[in-house]
Design an enzyme around this catalytic site. Structure first.
Site, PDB file in Angstrom:
ATOM      1  N   TYR A 167       0.838  -1.188   0.000  1.00  0.00           N
ATOM      2  CA  TYR A 167       0.000   0.000   0.000  1.00  0.00           C
ATOM      3  C   TYR A 167       0.881   1.249   0.000  1.00  0.00           C
ATOM      4  CZ  TYR A 167      -3.584  -3.376   1.471  1.00  0.00           C
ATOM      5  OH  TYR A 167      -4.422  -4.465   1.562  1.00  0.00           O
ATOM      6  N   HIS A 219       0.127 -11.964   1.008  1.00  0.00           N
ATOM      7  CA  HIS A 219      -0.858 -11.131   0.310  1.00  0.00           C
ATOM      8  C   HIS A 219      -1.513 -11.871  -0.856  1.00  0.00           C
ATOM      9  CE1 HIS A 219      -1.674  -6.550  -0.345  1.00  0.00           C
ATOM     10  NE2 HIS A 219      -2.762  -7.256  -0.506  1.00  0.00           N
ATOM     11  N   PRO A 228     -15.514  -4.866   2.474  1.00  0.00           N
ATOM     12  CA  PRO A 228     -16.823  -5.309   2.950  1.00  0.00           C
ATOM     13  C   PRO A 228     -17.970  -4.396   2.516  1.00  0.00           C
ATOM     14  CG  PRO A 228     -15.617  -4.258   4.730  1.00  0.00           C
ATOM     15  CD  PRO A 228     -14.657  -4.380   3.577  1.00  0.00           C
ATOM     16  N   LEU A 229     -17.636  -3.202   2.035  1.00  0.00           N
ATOM     17  CA  LEU A 229     -18.665  -2.284   1.544  1.00  0.00           C
ATOM     18  C   LEU A 229     -18.594  -2.141   0.018  1.00  0.00           C
ATOM     19  CD1 LEU A 229     -18.522   0.456   4.330  1.00  0.00           C
ATOM     20  CD2 LEU A 229     -20.190  -1.395   4.044  1.00  0.00           C
ATOM     21  N   GLY A 260     -17.420   1.145  -1.650  1.00  0.00           N
ATOM     22  CA  GLY A 260     -18.325   2.276  -1.475  1.00  0.00           C
ATOM     23  C   GLY A 260     -19.731   2.044  -1.975  1.00  0.00           C
TER      24      GLY A 260
END
Length: 379
Positions: A101, A171, A251-252, A255
């Site tokens: 990241y 990862h 999990p969303l 967005g």
């Protein structure tokens, strides 16, 4: 001369590297840390178990703190550190980052942010991409050779300003390195006290079983949300069988489930600016169909007197007691909204009714571009 097959591999690897946040070296800066003294009264989230590791019921995904992935302004180092510390103030005890990241920038921010309460939280990070630890340069490919893993962990410890990593994930599964060798390298790091627990990200049942047989896994991380439920049929059952925790990333649904996307949304074509611009399920054509799910979530959120994000996260948590979502955000008000999911209760009757409506909806479009899925569907 590079042949056609190799060019295709390098192209796919570069796309995956870009999408997973290893596109540019980070610039180190310093931040003054002014976090107040730790108080136990801030422990307001419930707790869950990932294997034998206790964490808060919701964690904080920190990818967005080190890079702009979804078309939002990049927070300053000071703002990002502040977000980490506000998360702790409101009960988050599980922070998830990765060398990829930024690369490295998210780890540096998390390391700075958690310094005042390092011994009170669970710190997770991830290795596995082929990234030069000095320059941040990457090939776009994978690298889980044992010697590289050990080099990466030493660099991680410096960036995170700590002496151990509570939970270290691979990862992505490296097809060129047997998972048994990876597990052996992790064992060595555990003996040295540099790593306390380990896990896998985007790994399939066979790999999980092989890894677990050598060194028991604490958690498996994979995409899981109302937008993508594929792991219900393979990975989650094996996690339940082997007492391994499951950590949903996205999990969303980037967005969508929080209500920030509709059929009129358009995204940058450059994935370096907004990854959703190259994801099939977010094309205008796909979203015409997928709005049915977003509207269903909005209807149920209104019924439960909560936000769509809270309902979506609460639904995830009620599926299994060992599921711990890690929604990411760069904004404090979104953080606080997400954490409110811990208070949402769904009855058995409500779940039955919701699932009847959910099963009538078909999600259109792949969850990731094919080039990235090639790294994410290891058996």
């Amino acid at each position: 001369m590079v042949n056609h097959a190799k060019r295709q591999l390098l192209k796919a690897g570069s796309l995956a590297a870009l999408a997973l946040g290893i596109s540019r070296p980070a610039i180190a800066t310093t931040t003054t840390n002014t976090h107040p003294p730790i108080s136990t009264k801030n422990n307001i989230l419930s707790q869950r178990q990932l294997g034998h590791l206790t964490v808060s019921a919701l964690g904080l995904g920190c990818q967005g703190l080190g890079q702009n992935m979804y078309g939002v302004p990049q927070p300053s180092r000071q703002q990002a550190v502040h977000l980490v510390q506000r998360a702790f103030d409101h009960g988050v005890r599980f922070f998830d980052t990765a060398e990829a990241y930024g690369p490295f920038e998210s780890e540096r921010i998390v390391g700075e942010g958690i310094k005042p309460f390092r011994n009170h939280i669970v710190l997770a990070t991830k290795f596995g991409w082929d990234i030069d630890q000095q320059t941040g340069q990457r090939t776009g490919g994978l690298n889980s050779r044992p010697d590289h893993i050990k080099q990466v962990v030493d660099a991680m410890l410096q960036r995170l300003q700590t002496d151990r990593i509570d939970l270290l994930y691979q990862h992505r599964v490296d097809p060129n390195v047997p998972i048994e060798e990876v597990a052996g390298a992790i064992q060595d790091l555990m003996k040295q006290g540099k790593v306390l627990h380990w896990g896998l990200s985007e790994a399939g049942e066979q790999t999980i079983r092989k890894a677990h047989a050598v060194q028991p896994l604490t958690a498996v991380q994979s995409e899981y949300s109302l937008f993508f439920r594929g792991r219900e049929k393979d990975v989650i059952p094996v996690c339940e069988e082997l007492n391994i925790g499951f950590v949903p990333w996205s999990p969303l649904a980037m967005g969508a489930l929080a209500g920030y996307i509709d059929e009129n949304s358009r995204f940058e074509a450059d994935p370096g600016k907004d990854l959703r611009g190259i994801i099939p399920r977010f094309t205008p054509e796909a979203m015409q169909h997928n709005m049915k799910l977003i509207q269903l979530v909005q209807k149920w959120a209104k019924r439960k007197l909560c936000t769509p994000a809270q309902f979506s996260l609460a639904w995830l948590m009620v599926q299994k007691p060992f599921i711990v979502p890690i929604p990411g955000t760069t904004k404090v008000h979104h953080l606080l909204d997400n954490l409110g999911a811990d208070d949402i209760q769904l009855t058995a009757d409500e779940l039955t009714q919701f699932h009847q409506e959910l099963e009538a909806i078909e999600i259109v479009g792949l969850r990731l571009p094919e080039a990235i899925l090639n790294f994410s569907e290891a058996k």
